[in-house]
Motif scaffolding. Structure first.
Motif, PDB file in Angstrom:
ATOM      1  N   VAL A  77       0.832  -1.193   0.000  1.00 16.27           N
ATOM      2  CA  VAL A  77       0.000   0.000   0.000  1.00 16.27           C
ATOM      3  C   VAL A  77       0.877   1.257   0.000  1.00 16.27           C
ATOM      4  N   SER A  78       2.186   1.067   0.144  1.00 16.60           N
ATOM      5  CA  SER A  78       3.119   2.199   0.100  1.00 16.60           C
ATOM      6  C   SER A  78       4.009   2.042  -1.132  1.00 16.60           C
ATOM      7  N   ARG A  79       4.727   3.098  -1.441  1.00 18.58           N
ATOM      8  CA  ARG A  79       5.721   3.005  -2.503  1.00 18.58           C
ATOM      9  C   ARG A  79       6.829   2.057  -2.078  1.00 18.58           C
TER      10      ARG A  79
ATOM     11  N   ARG B  73      15.272   8.887   5.102  1.00 17.89           N
ATOM     12  CA  ARG B  73      14.549   7.621   5.215  1.00 17.89           C
ATOM     13  C   ARG B  73      13.276   7.597   4.372  1.00 17.89           C
ATOM     14  N   ASN B  74      12.637   8.749   4.188  1.00 17.73           N
ATOM     15  CA  ASN B  74      11.401   8.783   3.411  1.00 17.73           C
ATOM     16  C   ASN B  74      11.612   9.144   1.942  1.00 17.73           C
TER      17      ASN B  74
ATOM     18  N   GLN C 285       9.833   0.538   6.788  1.00 18.63           N
ATOM     19  CA  GLN C 285       9.749  -0.197   8.062  1.00 18.63           C
ATOM     20  C   GLN C 285       8.356  -0.777   8.320  1.00 18.63           C
ATOM     21  N   ALA C 286       7.337   0.073   8.122  1.00 20.91           N
ATOM     22  CA  ALA C 286       5.974  -0.322   8.477  1.00 20.91           C
ATOM     23  C   ALA C 286       5.478  -1.508   7.653  1.00 20.91           C
ATOM     24  N   GLU C 287       6.108  -1.750   6.504  1.00 25.00           N
ATOM     25  CA  GLU C 287       5.676  -2.841   5.627  1.00 25.00           C
ATOM     26  C   GLU C 287       6.571  -4.072   5.769  1.00 25.00           C
ATOM     27  N   TYR C 288       7.648  -3.949   6.563  1.00 19.97           N
ATOM     28  CA  TYR C 288       8.700  -4.973   6.534  1.00 19.97           C
ATOM     29  C   TYR C 288       8.192  -6.373   6.899  1.00 19.97           C
ATOM     30  N   SER C 289       7.489  -6.499   8.018  1.00 19.46           N
ATOM     31  CA  SER C 289       7.118  -7.853   8.445  1.00 19.46           C
ATOM     32  C   SER C 289       6.072  -8.447   7.508  1.00 19.46           C
TER      33      SER C 289
ATOM     34  N   SER D 123      11.670  12.107 -11.883  1.00 16.58           N
ATOM     35  CA  SER D 123      12.403  12.591 -10.701  1.00 16.58           C
ATOM     36  C   SER D 123      13.198  11.466 -10.035  1.00 16.58           C
TER      37      SER D 123
END
Lengths: 374, 374
Positions: free
Chosen positions: A29-31, A76-77, A48-52, A104
């Motif tokens: 759900v993220s890039r 980081r972002n 990080q939030a998608e890692y697991s 870009s």
């Protein structure tokens, strides 16, 4: 995926997330950034939030976070830093990217001395040739669409024609908005999301992307285009029917019969190995034999609708496009075939169903009867 | 839109379609090209099929089709040709593009001798500062989300705890899947699309993007994150509540109280003119005072969730991001504030509401009571 001679770099939004899902099974759900090396090794960089979730779901991929690639916390972002970090980590000097790859992102990559080659999306991803489990998933969604279509048509069929020609269900007018919500809730019950179905009536149907609004009327075309997406696995379905409550004009009936015949002409042409444009030409020829052609009127294209169909899968519209472009059909293509006619003052007639291309023809993904006069 | 010194070129998918809607009012379903000149003149290139709808809906824009720009019929579907044609038509030699502008579009533009400068998306589009009618639209959607949230919480409240701690509604187990569909149908009834709400229970809540599945349980956090989009105007809403059926553990209650306090700390800081990171810092400080910090455990960030919030509008996540980046809040920003805590083995607690930034503080877009123990 076909073998490419270069590593493949996928990143961005929309289509690239579908490509990542196709190649790794991971629905982000993220890039994210995916780097596929020549040896088939896949490296997926996720926040990080998608890692697991990525570790659990991404098949045959090494999963990285920006932190693991030593991207500084300040950056980081910044996904551009993830891209240059993974390219450096794997010592990649030249990559393929798809047409949607952002400019870009390309600039810092080029600045790092990496050469970018843009490659045709469908060739690299192999997404247009579906595996049996992908066809089953499209089938899940299309079956939900068929159930919703039948229920909607049944509701129109059971409605009454008021003295002014409007449709009534009990004491209430039957509106496009009501029917759209009715369809959406059936789709929800079947695990699919499809709140934006087209329910257009009369002249509203002349605009192919008009959602439709207001009270539905007898003796005019009612166009229902239902295109849900499965909530869990993300594959799309797509079905269109045109119906008339009460007796249609002879003109409209003639158009409907022509669209059915054009649909059959398309289906009798489809098989693996033929050109998509051959299918499109068969449709054009069938219409022409019945006196229908594409023509410009006041700067607008009327008559035969200009494209016969499109591939479908993790995107609603994807390769192969069934139009005048040269592209060969292969077994496992899933096509939405949707011939149509449209005339100002009368409205549009379209029929759309999904078929799977096979070695000797094609077969419906989820059959649905065709009704016209209700 | 702020004045830029260069013309602005918008094209692509996803965000760029939102930018086009923001600048022209036209909600396209196909790829289009928008060129905004220094004098404010807007030129919108759309496919034939969108032409009449664009003419009706696109405000203060000249509407073109590829045919009107003399793009050859062979190249009619090649959006790169539309771009170079409109740039040539208006004799533009240098343009701003946004970060998502595709590299494959940039190359032919550069080849035609036009210089491209990438510009920060939110500065150019002005999308992060909402006009009153935009705030009302976000309010429509958020109100639907609030109604769905209340109904979902009420359903959990009325459920019974079975001997094994699972929740039952009559003779059936209350599942995440059932509740997700229940929420989706309420959203549909209120004109919104939101089939993918998070309904996660217990350890499922530890993964921020896990949709949740299976039977809901007592004494564990149940996290409800509802983020619908309005079907007609396309503005998003976003709300999160964490509830527990039955008595929560003291540990979980302490976490909940800390999240509420962190939320209040954020709200007491927000006003036009302050930095977004000041809001984030207030949240971090409140958590720290209660003994909660962000920490790495087995390579995973636990404890305080790393970002406090985000802007919302035609995108679910848009500028300004309320985190450590330097960005000043302005009147008319609409922010989703969502502080949270997450610990392996316990689960996550998050609360999220939308607020409008004003000159002297902020106000809720659509207030919704907070319940924890049900």
């Amino acid at each position: 995926m076909k073998k490419t001679e270069l590593p493949l770099l996928v990143s961005g939004t929309g289509e690239s997330l579908n490509d990542v899902q196709h190649l790794t099974g991971f629905k982000s759900v993220s890039r994210v950034v995916l780097l596929k090396l020549e040896n088939g090794e896949q490296h997926l960089v996720v926040p990080q939030a998608e890692y697991s979730r990525a570790l659990r779901n991404a098949r045959s991929s090494f999963v990285w976070t920006p932190e693991m690639l030593n991207v500084s916390s300040r950056n980081r972002n910044d996904i551009r830093k993830w891209i240059t970090a993974i390219l450096a980590e794997k010592n990649v000097k030249r990559v393929h990217v798809m047409a949607d790859f952002p400019h870009s992102y390309a600039l810092p990559v080029i600045k790092c001395g990496v050469r970018l080659d843009i490659i045709n999306h469908s060739i690299v991803s192999g997404r247009s040739t579906k595996k049996p489990n992908e066809i089953r998933r499209i089938g899940d969604t299309q079956q939900a669409a068929v159930i919703a279509m039948r229920s909607a048509i049944s509701l129109i069929q059971r409605s009454k024609i008021d003295t002014d020609g409007t449709l009534k269900q009990g004491n209430h007018h039957l509106t496009a908005e009501f029917l759209r919500k009715f369809i959406a809730k059936i789709l929800i019950d079947h695990g699919c999301d499809g709140a934006c179905s087209i329910v257009a009536c009369g002249q509203q149907t002349e605009d192919p992307h008009e959602q439709g609004s207001g009270v539905l009327k007898a003796f005019e075309p009612i166009l229902l285009d239902i295109f849900p997406r499965h909530i869990t696995h993300g594959f799309w379905g797509d079905i269109t029917r045109t119906v008339v409550k009460g007796r249609p004009t002879p003109e409209l009936r003639k158009m409907y019969n022509a669209v059915r015949a054009a649909f059959d002409a398309a289906l009798s042409t489809i098989k693996a190995g033929i050109q998509a444009k051959t299918v499109h030409k068969a449709v054009i020829a069938e219409f022409k034999a019945r006196g229908y052609e594409a023509e410009m009127k006041d700067g607008l294209l009327t008559g035969v609708i200009s494209c016969t169909g499109h591939g479908i899968g993790l995107s609603l519209h994807e390769d192969p496009i069934v139009c005048s472009d040269p592209v060969k059909l292969t077994s496992g293509n899933v096509l939405a075939i949707e011939p149509g006619l449209c005339y100002p003052g009368i409205g549009a007639v379209r029929i759309e169903d999904l078929v799977e291309v096979t070695s000797d023809g094609c077969k419906y993904i989820a059959p649905c009867e065709r009704k016209f006069e209700l």
